[in-house]
Design a protein around this motif. Structure first.
Motif, PDB file in Angstrom:
ATOM      1  N   PRO A   1      10.277   1.688   2.131  1.00  0.00           N
ATOM      2  CA  PRO A   1      10.325   1.590   0.665  1.00  0.00           C
ATOM      3  C   PRO A   1       9.118   0.839   0.120  1.00  0.00           C
ATOM      4  O   PRO A   1       8.514   0.013   0.814  1.00  0.00           O
ATOM      5  N   ILE A   2       8.762   1.132  -1.115  1.00  0.00           N
ATOM      6  CA  ILE A   2       7.633   0.467  -1.768  1.00  0.00           C
ATOM      7  C   ILE A   2       8.153  -0.807  -2.430  1.00  0.00           C
ATOM      8  O   ILE A   2       8.946  -0.746  -3.371  1.00  0.00           O
ATOM      9  N   THR A   3       7.742  -1.941  -1.913  1.00  0.00           N
ATOM     10  CA  THR A   3       8.219  -3.220  -2.450  1.00  0.00           C
ATOM     11  C   THR A   3       7.035  -4.106  -2.805  1.00  0.00           C
ATOM     12  O   THR A   3       6.130  -4.296  -1.996  1.00  0.00           O
ATOM     13  N   ARG A   4       7.069  -4.638  -4.009  1.00  0.00           N
ATOM     14  CA  ARG A   4       6.077  -5.621  -4.460  1.00  0.00           C
ATOM     15  C   ARG A   4       6.866  -6.775  -5.060  1.00  0.00           C
ATOM     16  O   ARG A   4       7.534  -6.598  -6.081  1.00  0.00           O
TER      17      ARG A   4
ATOM     18  N   ARG B   1      -2.642  -9.607  -6.514  1.00  0.00           N
ATOM     19  CA  ARG B   1      -1.397  -8.919  -6.150  1.00  0.00           C
ATOM     20  C   ARG B   1      -1.651  -7.452  -5.829  1.00  0.00           C
ATOM     21  O   ARG B   1      -0.908  -6.833  -5.069  1.00  0.00           O
ATOM     22  N   THR B   2      -2.695  -6.897  -6.424  1.00  0.00           N
ATOM     23  CA  THR B   2      -3.002  -5.468  -6.237  1.00  0.00           C
ATOM     24  C   THR B   2      -4.387  -5.228  -5.685  1.00  0.00           C
ATOM     25  O   THR B   2      -4.666  -4.134  -5.187  1.00  0.00           O
ATOM     26  N   GLY B   3      -5.278  -6.213  -5.802  1.00  0.00           N
ATOM     27  CA  GLY B   3      -6.657  -6.034  -5.396  1.00  0.00           C
ATOM     28  C   GLY B   3      -7.538  -5.469  -6.500  1.00  0.00           C
ATOM     29  O   GLY B   3      -8.726  -5.217  -6.297  1.00  0.00           O
ATOM     30  N   PHE B   4      -6.966  -5.297  -7.695  1.00  0.00           N
ATOM     31  CA  PHE B   4      -7.721  -4.734  -8.812  1.00  0.00           C
ATOM     32  C   PHE B   4      -8.680  -5.786  -9.380  1.00  0.00           C
ATOM     33  O   PHE B   4      -8.284  -6.896  -9.687  1.00  0.00           O
TER      34      PHE B   4
ATOM     35  N   ASP C   1       0.878  -1.166   0.000  1.00  0.00           N
ATOM     36  CA  ASP C   1       0.000   0.000   0.000  1.00  0.00           C
ATOM     37  C   ASP C   1       0.917   1.217   0.000  1.00  0.00           C
ATOM     38  O   ASP C   1       1.542   1.539   1.014  1.00  0.00           O
ATOM     39  N   GLU C   2       1.019   1.862  -1.150  1.00  0.00           N
ATOM     40  CA  GLU C   2       2.019   2.910  -1.341  1.00  0.00           C
ATOM     41  C   GLU C   2       1.885   4.042  -0.332  1.00  0.00           C
ATOM     42  O   GLU C   2       2.870   4.479   0.265  1.00  0.00           O
ATOM     43  N   LEU C   3       0.661   4.532  -0.108  1.00  0.00           N
ATOM     44  CA  LEU C   3       0.455   5.657   0.804  1.00  0.00           C
ATOM     45  C   LEU C   3       0.824   5.286   2.235  1.00  0.00           C
ATOM     46  O   LEU C   3       1.455   6.070   2.947  1.00  0.00           O
ATOM     47  N   VAL C   4       0.435   4.090   2.658  1.00  0.00           N
ATOM     48  CA  VAL C   4       0.700   3.654   4.031  1.00  0.00           C
ATOM     49  C   VAL C   4       2.192   3.479   4.264  1.00  0.00           C
ATOM     50  O   VAL C   4       2.741   3.937   5.270  1.00  0.00           O
ATOM     51  N   ARG C   5       2.881   2.819   3.327  1.00  0.00           N
ATOM     52  CA  ARG C   5       4.317   2.592   3.523  1.00  0.00           C
ATOM     53  C   ARG C   5       5.114   3.898   3.442  1.00  0.00           C
ATOM     54  O   ARG C   5       6.100   4.063   4.160  1.00  0.00           O
ATOM     55  N   LYS C   6       4.691   4.818   2.610  1.00  0.00           N
ATOM     56  CA  LYS C   6       5.358   6.123   2.563  1.00  0.00           C
ATOM     57  C   LYS C   6       5.200   6.855   3.892  1.00  0.00           C
ATOM     58  O   LYS C   6       6.140   7.504   4.370  1.00  0.00           O
ATOM     59  N   ALA C   7       4.010   6.764   4.490  1.00  0.00           N
ATOM     60  CA  ALA C   7       3.765   7.413   5.779  1.00  0.00           C
ATOM     61  C   ALA C   7       4.628   6.809   6.876  1.00  0.00           C
ATOM     62  O   ALA C   7       4.949   7.473   7.872  1.00  0.00           O
TER      63      ALA C   7
END
Length: 210
Positions: free
Chosen positions: A174-177, A203-206, A164-170
């Motif tokens: 680092p953003i890791t997938r 993998r993304t929930g899309f 979750d990009e926003l959560v990990r940035k907060a």
């Protein structure tokens, strides 16, 4: 080890069961600079009168500066704690996971399971996939034992890390997938939600449009 001293009067939320300690509630943090700068390092939390309150994961880069692991002074934060809590979380939801292998079932729910910031969903039973989100510095630091425990508890060898990009940035992370074990989930899987099957990238929930 780090020691976090809470401001006088700010320990009420913690004593009432709030697992988060905000930066504004902290008076001071004592310990070596290397430990203070280590995201997710375990810290002793004490009151202004130096009474033990908790053990928590400290993260100077987050507004949620500490997330409680345990309120017990005699309970260390170690591999055994992580594995014990993962096992207990999976066992609590085992019947949900077995009910429908085409459903995306939550197996670990962060603070509710004593694993703050860790979310895990399973698909396809033991031969399927686990999708993990490490949304806090503490569980990110214990990623290896958490994954080992998940594989053992579920029998599923395929573990993927979703971010979750926003959560990990907060959290200053680092953003890791990436694949953490076994094979990566396919881009499209048929997932049951609300009684209906729909193609989804777990993998993304899309969810793909029909």
């Amino acid at each position: 080890m780090l020691t976090i001293t809470i401001k006088q009067g700010k320990e009420a939320g913690l004593l009432a069961g709030d697992p988060w300690i905000y930066l504004s509630a902290i008076d001071k943090v004592d310990g070596k600079p290397s430990e203070r700068n280590k995201q997710g390092a375990t810290a002793i939390v004490q009151s202004s009168s130096r009474k033990f309150l908790a053990r928590a994961a400290y993260n100077a880069k987050s507004q949620i500066a500490a997330r409680v692991w345990t309120l017990r002074e005699d309970e260390p934060v170690d591999h055994a704690l992580i594995k014990r809590r993962v096992q207990a979380a999976v066992e609590r939801r085992a019947s949900n996971a077995d009910a429908d292998p085409q459903a995306l079932v939550q197996l670990v729910d962060g603070e509710q399971d004593g694993l703050p910031g860790l979310l895990v969903h399973g698909y396809g039973g033991p031969g399927g996939y686990l999708v993990c989100q490490f949304n806090a510095a503490g569980v990110d630091l214990w990623k290896v034992p958490a994954v080992q425990a998940l594989i053992k508890a579920t029998g599923c060898p395929n573990v993927y890390e979703r971010a979750d990009e926003l959560v990990r940035k907060a959290e200053g992370l680092p953003i890791t997938r990436r694949v953490l074990a076994g094979e990566e989930p396919p881009q499209r899987l048929m997932v049951r939600a609300g009684g209906r099957l729909a193609p989804m990238d777990i993998r993304t929930g899309f969810t793909y449009p029909r």
